[in-house]
Design a protein around this motif. Structure first.
Motif, mmCIF file in Angstrom:
data_model
loop_
_atom_site.group_PDB
_atom_site.id
_atom_site.type_symbol
_atom_site.label_atom_id
_atom_site.label_comp_id
_atom_site.label_asym_id
_atom_site.label_seq_id
_atom_site.Cartn_x
_atom_site.Cartn_y
_atom_site.Cartn_z
ATOM 1 N N TYR A 81 36.674 -14.729 -2.352
ATOM 2 C CA TYR A 81 36.449 -13.400 -1.670
ATOM 3 C C TYR A 81 36.180 -12.330 -2.820
ATOM 4 O O TYR A 81 35.360 -11.455 -2.485
ATOM 5 N N LEU A 82 36.569 -12.588 -3.905
ATOM 6 C CA LEU A 82 36.011 -11.756 -4.932
ATOM 7 C C LEU A 82 34.503 -11.868 -5.419
ATOM 8 O O LEU A 82 33.859 -10.963 -5.528
ATOM 9 N N ALA A 83 34.251 -13.224 -5.650
ATOM 10 C CA ALA A 83 33.041 -13.604 -5.697
ATOM 11 C C ALA A 83 31.969 -12.949 -4.661
ATOM 12 O O ALA A 83 30.916 -12.376 -4.984
ATOM 13 N N ASP A 137 33.799 -24.275 -4.172
ATOM 14 C CA ASP A 137 32.554 -24.334 -4.475
ATOM 15 C C ASP A 137 31.437 -23.287 -4.005
ATOM 16 O O ASP A 137 30.628 -22.843 -4.784
ATOM 17 N N ARG A 138 31.950 -22.488 -2.956
ATOM 18 C CA ARG A 138 31.267 -21.258 -2.645
ATOM 19 C C ARG A 138 31.262 -20.321 -3.545
ATOM 20 O O ARG A 138 30.470 -19.525 -3.743
ATOM 21 N N ALA A 139 32.595 -20.123 -4.023
ATOM 22 C CA ALA A 139 32.717 -19.038 -5.229
ATOM 23 C C ALA A 139 31.764 -19.334 -6.116
ATOM 24 O O ALA A 139 31.035 -18.249 -6.853
ATOM 25 N N MET A 147 48.740 -18.543 4.222
ATOM 26 C CA MET A 147 48.657 -17.147 3.999
ATOM 27 C C MET A 147 47.224 -16.774 3.156
ATOM 28 O O MET A 147 46.768 -15.865 2.942
ATOM 29 N N ALA A 148 46.960 -17.889 2.418
ATOM 30 C CA ALA A 148 45.934 -17.825 1.189
ATOM 31 C C ALA A 148 44.669 -17.079 1.648
ATOM 32 O O ALA A 148 44.146 -16.012 0.938
ATOM 33 N N ARG A 192 41.451 -12.350 0.847
ATOM 34 C CA ARG A 192 40.459 -11.226 1.314
ATOM 35 C C ARG A 192 40.838 -9.888 0.991
ATOM 36 O O ARG A 192 40.302 -8.884 0.434
ATOM 37 N N LEU A 193 42.275 -9.510 1.268
ATOM 38 C CA LEU A 193 42.896 -8.425 1.038
ATOM 39 C C LEU A 193 42.968 -7.903 -0.425
ATOM 40 O O LEU A 193 42.627 -6.687 -0.750
ATOM 41 N N VAL A 194 43.153 -9.036 -1.251
ATOM 42 C CA VAL A 194 43.112 -8.465 -2.656
ATOM 43 C C VAL A 194 41.885 -8.340 -3.049
ATOM 44 O O VAL A 194 41.364 -7.233 -3.853
ATOM 45 N N ALA A 195 40.587 -8.938 -2.658
ATOM 46 C CA ALA A 195 39.445 -8.812 -3.133
ATOM 47 C C ALA A 195 38.864 -7.302 -2.431
ATOM 48 O O ALA A 195 38.396 -6.556 -3.417
#
Ligand code: FAD
Length: 396
Positions: A19-21, A158-160, A337-338, A343-346
């Motif tokens: 989510y960060l990437a 992979d997606r990151a 939960m991950a 997503r919330l952390v990003a």
């Protein structure tokens, strides 16, 4: 956009990296071993919404279910996600009363739950052969899900990486240089020295050890658990079963995954392989009593993982008090939960404070290791493991 170092490539580090990437942050992931080989690889890995309390955590878990579905929608497929109704019953009087309470509570919260008879349970799960000791009241949760966490972690990473994240496996973080409560350099076993705006601690059960490298404390319980995988067999299980202390779910290709709280009791953090095999055999023996299709099955593997359990049972998400750029994302039940936490952390690190994370800040636990878990499932887990380690137990 921040430069971020994520320590740990289990399901939590993988989701956070993804989510960060996606949000455009520069991401480096450092992993001591290989991706998804810690707790993530030894998880029972089912949707945990039906057991979560208080309401705050239940709501987070239900949102966690939605987040897996959102990923399925965004990616057009979800090979890690398998929907299967859940059947649950208890043998002991106290356990039955607790299950009744839980079903009533879940219904009042709008979660689908119903009671079925033994015969109806067999209609839902033809593989079941319930003995006379099974109760007539069996809870059916039509919306269960089991996950393949290693598949999801691999897909997220992979997606990151296609969005520019860099992943370094077999490179452990060994030191963090800090100046006035700020990490200036992260050092690794292979000699890397990395600076970042934010260091994210996704080290799961080792998160307290990692925090100590930066000179701060993170209260965390480490609760080992064993899951056994059977060889492919005739059972063709289509449901997730929670039968007293025994948990059973499908694992694809005709295999099953078995887990028991009683077997977890007294489990060593690093059990001898003989002990692991022995416990896995006992699980198989126990499962055969209600699943005759397991007659010819064998234990393929017994895997031990360590659950990272914050003392109050709630996730730990946010900056630490003493180190201003050390951010923690640690949770029990984190396979479920991950994606939501990631997503919330990003969003928080790229757009600003995320209100939904406020109740889960690590600062709430300052100096408070002995917190009674607020989450009933964490309380029951710790009670069962402790009680069973004092003597034989006979289910919930
Ligand atoms: C028996 C059992 C049953 C479970 N059942 C469920 C369930 O039904 N549903 C559910 O949602 N959850 C369940 N869980 C919990 C869930 O598996 C964990 O909450 C989750 O896997 C934690 O993921 P993680 O990424 O935080 O930790 P991990 O998967 O352990 O990943 C942490 C990573 O950090 C790395 N690391 C640590 N220190 C360093 C360092 N210094 N440098 C670099 N890397 C480092 C480790 O090598 C590891 O790969 C269960 C767990 C167990 C053991």
């Amino acid at each position: 956009m921040p430069d971020v170092v994520i320590v740990g490539a289990g399901i939590v580090g993988a989701a956070t990296a993804y989510y960060l990437a996606e949000a455009g942050a520069r991401v480096e992931v450092l992993e001591a071993t290989d991706i998804a080989t810690g707790a993530t690889a030894a998880s029972f890995a089912v949707d945990v919404s039906r057991v979560k309390t208080p309401r705050l955590l239940y709501d987070l878990a239900v949102a966690g279910t939605r987040e897996h579905e959102a990923l399925e929608g965004a990616w057009g497929a979800a090979p890690w996600l398998h929907r299967a109704p859940t059947l649950e019953w208890a043998y002991a009087t106290e356990g039955r009363a607790r299950l009744r309470e839980r079903v009533a509570r879940l219904r009042s919260w709008g979660y689908p739950a119903e009671w079925v008879s033994r015969g109806e349970a067999r209609d839902v799960e033809p593989a079941l052969a319930l003995s006379g000791s099974a109760p007539e009241e069996i809870a059916l949760f039509p919306q269960g899900t089991w996950y393949e966490p290693t598949v999801l972690a691999g897909a997220l990473l992979d997606r990151a990486q296609t969005r520019g994240a860099r992943l370094h496996v077999h490179d452990s973080v060994t030191a963090m240089e800090t100046v006035q409560g700020h990490i200036t350099v992260v050092r690794t076993a292979t000699g890397r020295r990395i600076s970042a705006d934010v260091v994210i601690n996704c080290a799961g059960p080792d998160a307290a050890k990692l925090a100590a490298l930066a000179g701060t404390r993170l209260p965390l319980r480490r609760v080992p658990g064993l899951v056994a995988t059977t060889t492919s067999n005739r059972t063709r299980l289509g449901t997730i079963l929670h039968a007293g202390d025994l948990n059973v779910r499908p694992d694809g290709d005709g295999r099953l995954v078995l887990h028991s709280w009683v077997q977890d009791a007294g489990l060593d953090l690093y059990p001898e392989s003989g002990d692991r095999v022995d416990k896995a055999q006992r699980l198989l023996h126990q499962a055969r009593t209600m699943l005759p299709g397991l007659a010819d099955a064998e234990v393929q593997e017994g895997r031990v993982g360590v659950r990272p359990v914050p003392p109050d049972g709630m996730p730990l998400v946010g900056f630490t008090a003493d180190v201003d750029n050390l951010y923690v994302v640690v949770s029990h039940s984190a396979v479920h939960m991950a994606p939501l936490l990631g997503r919330l952390v990003a969003r928080e690190l790229t757009l600003g404070r995320e209100d939904r994370l406020e109740p889960f800040r690590p600062t709430r636990l300052q100096g408070d290791d002995e917190h009674e878990p607020l989450d009933e499932s964490a309380r029951n887990m710790l009670a069962m493991v402790t009680a069973a380690s004092k003597g034989p137990a006979h289910g919930r």
